[in-house]
Scaffold this motif. Structure first.
Motif, PDB file in Angstrom:
ATOM      1  N   TRP A   1      78.590 -17.867  23.531  1.00  0.00           N
ATOM      2  CA  TRP A   1      79.634 -18.368  22.639  1.00  0.00           C
ATOM      3  C   TRP A   1      80.598 -17.241  22.280  1.00  0.00           C
ATOM      4  N   ARG A   2      81.784 -17.642  21.797  1.00  0.00           N
ATOM      5  CA  ARG A   2      82.782 -16.671  21.356  1.00  0.00           C
ATOM      6  C   ARG A   2      83.562 -17.232  20.186  1.00  0.00           C
ATOM      7  N   ARG A   3      83.744 -16.407  19.151  1.00  0.00           N
ATOM      8  CA  ARG A   3      84.569 -16.733  17.993  1.00  0.00           C
ATOM      9  C   ARG A   3      85.346 -15.474  17.615  1.00  0.00           C
ATOM     10  N   ASN A   4      86.649 -15.488  17.884  1.00  0.00           N
ATOM     11  CA  ASN A   4      87.536 -14.355  17.598  1.00  0.00           C
ATOM     12  C   ASN A   4      87.010 -13.071  18.219  1.00  0.00           C
ATOM     13  N   ASP A   5      86.532 -12.130  17.382  1.00  0.00           N
ATOM     14  CA  ASP A   5      86.073 -10.843  17.902  1.00  0.00           C
ATOM     15  C   ASP A   5      84.549 -10.772  18.032  1.00  0.00           C
ATOM     16  N   ARG A   6      83.873 -11.899  17.963  1.00  0.00           N
ATOM     17  CA  ARG A   6      82.407 -11.925  18.071  1.00  0.00           C
ATOM     18  C   ARG A   6      81.995 -12.756  19.281  1.00  0.00           C
ATOM     19  N   ILE A   7      80.977 -12.266  19.996  1.00  0.00           N
ATOM     20  CA  ILE A   7      80.416 -13.043  21.102  1.00  0.00           C
ATOM     21  C   ILE A   7      78.903 -13.042  20.992  1.00  0.00           C
ATOM     22  N   GLY A   8      78.303 -14.141  21.384  1.00  0.00           N
ATOM     23  CA  GLY A   8      76.855 -14.250  21.449  1.00  0.00           C
ATOM     24  C   GLY A   8      76.426 -14.211  22.899  1.00  0.00           C
ATOM     25  N   ILE A   9      75.422 -13.383  23.183  1.00  0.00           N
ATOM     26  CA  ILE A   9      74.969 -13.260  24.564  1.00  0.00           C
ATOM     27  C   ILE A   9      73.467 -13.481  24.655  1.00  0.00           C
ATOM     28  N   GLN A  10      73.039 -13.926  25.815  1.00  0.00           N
ATOM     29  CA  GLN A  10      71.617 -14.092  26.120  1.00  0.00           C
ATOM     30  C   GLN A  10      71.260 -13.077  27.197  1.00  0.00           C
ATOM     31  N   PHE A  11      70.175 -12.329  26.965  1.00  0.00           N
ATOM     32  CA  PHE A  11      69.702 -11.380  27.963  1.00  0.00           C
ATOM     33  C   PHE A  11      68.934 -12.145  29.038  1.00  0.00           C
ATOM     34  N   THR A  12      69.201 -11.813  30.301  1.00  0.00           N
ATOM     35  CA  THR A  12      68.497 -12.458  31.408  1.00  0.00           C
ATOM     36  C   THR A  12      67.698 -11.462  32.233  1.00  0.00           C
ATOM     37  N   GLY A  13      67.807 -10.183  31.905  1.00  0.00           N
ATOM     38  CA  GLY A  13      67.064  -9.155  32.622  1.00  0.00           C
ATOM     39  C   GLY A  13      67.557  -7.766  32.255  1.00  0.00           C
ATOM     40  N   ILE A  14      66.948  -6.769  32.853  1.00  0.00           N
ATOM     41  CA  ILE A  14      67.331  -5.372  32.639  1.00  0.00           C
ATOM     42  C   ILE A  14      67.633  -4.774  34.009  1.00  0.00           C
TER      43      ILE A  14
END
Length: 95
Positions: free
Chosen positions: A73-86
């Motif tokens: 997701w994204r709202r202005n200057d913030r984003i949410g991310i999901q880790f899928t690996g390293i």
């Protein structure tokens, strides 16, 4: 990507870490700050003008870790991310 939907299963711990979003697009870097994080993902602050791709690798120098990630997701200057690996530290990163 559903904007504003919170599907987290665990609460994120508040942190303040500098990071760089590294995308496959010309191996570009976007500076960002990790505001909160758990084992499954994080919330990042980025410039509102930054073009963040759907799949990318944020490298966190203080942790010495690069996470394969998906933009959720994204709202202005913030984003949410999901880790899928390293993945290994990107060679092109200066740190």
């Amino acid at each position: 990507m559903v904007e504003g939907t919170d599907n987290r299963r665990e609460r994120r711990q508040r942190v303040l870490k500098g990071a760089a979003i590294i995308s496959g697009i010309s191996n570009s870097e976007i500076s960002c700050t990790i505001r909160n994080q758990n084992d499954g993902g994080a919330e990042l602050r980025v410039s509102p003008e930054a073009r963040v791709p759907e799949h990318f690798v944020p490298y966190v120098p203080t942790d010495g870790v690069a996470y394969q990630s998906v933009l959720r997701w994204r709202r202005n200057d913030r984003i949410g991310i999901q880790f899928t690996g390293i993945v290994p530290k990107p060679r092109l990163h200066y740190g």
